[in-house]
Design an enzyme around this catalytic site. Sequence first.
Site: not given
Ligand code: NAD
Ligand code: TYD
Length: 346
Positions: A136-138, A161, A165
Amino acid sequence: MFNNTYLLPTMHSTILVTGGAGFIGSNLIKYILEHSNTHIVNLDALTYAGNLQNLTDVELDSRYTFVHGSIQNAEIVRYVLRRYNISGIINCAAESHVDRSIQSAQPFVDTNINGTLVLLEAAKEYGIRRFLQMSTDEVYGSLGAEGFFTEETPLQPNSPYSASKAASDCLVRSFVHTHNLDAVITRCSNNYGPYQFPEKLIPLMISNAVNDISLPVYGDGMNVRDWIYVTDHCSGVWQAYQHGKAGEVYNFGGKSEKYNIDVVKMILQGVGKDESLITYVKDRPGHDKRYAIDCTKAERELQWQPTVTFEEGLAKTIAWYQDNNAWVENVRSGAYLAYYAKQYQQ
Ligand code: NAD
Ligand code: TYD
């Protein structure tokens, strides 16, 4: 165009996607099945965020297999690699929500760090030809009003988090340098789209708006995120998996920077609800101000580009949540309600 075409999947290659029952993992599995002949094994622990309903479209596809288990379990991981003759791994499994990591960091260390280490050790033992770590970019921390994250930006994670990562990215890097593992790392900005668990900003605000529940905006709503439609992230990951260079990092972003408050107002307009539903709530501790991605490396080296505008992607996402109320209702119950009450108590 690409030198390392030996990585192109053959008729018979089988890859392991971990966390494939989550938001991005399920979209990625469907993307790969649509765009290649690859066979996929999905290893997922089915935590609160994992949902097999996300995969009903492909559950009967003979190229798709689900295994229920944790990436922390070395026996299961090794069994899967042997049993299915796995040639590559895409690690999407993670604890992924910043607010939950503030409530309790331990599960993030367990899955994101220890689980990734289990996968890396098994990949080394079984001679896995390609490992992709979905990051992630975070991990880069927070930006001021100017500038962008590049692949050279130092890691400065601010939340438990993003710290977990960053730690897993460092483990991947160390296995490339020390053990010659063929691995790439991708770092993407905020995703949105169908099947996202309604704890993240966009699906939470859509489902609250649809149900006339107030929309909790943290702080002044002036934090900035760069939004990418999930299939654009999936295409980037698949390009990086096939064509990325071992040891390299690739950033992906949507070129769609928005203030949170503007996203929330666009959602209300899209759903046809009034701005009086907005409630400003106390800010997230350590809230990163701004994320913005420079993805010229992925454009240049992977011939990748984001293709979905924010307006288009948001309209599709709102329509999906409106058409799939049963999916939303199913996940907005039980443990979700307890989490919601704890997170948003004033
Ligand atoms: P999510 O929380 O929707 O899904 C995570 C999945 O991982 C779930 O199906 C969960 O059951 C599974 N999981 C959790 N712990 C596990 C374990 N110990 N063994 C096997 N499976 C397990 O997450 P997401 O939003 O789909 O993110 C997927 C990946 O992408 C993550 O690595 C996250 O850090 C990364 N990512 C997410 C975003 C975003 O905006 N959502 C952006 C950049 C990177
Ligand atoms: P989020 O979707 O949790 O992603 P991330 O924190 O990983 O960027 O949040 C996106 C942005 O929205 C973040 O600046 C926090 C804000 N946010 C709210 O203002 N209210 C909310 O209820 C949530 C979940 C997020």
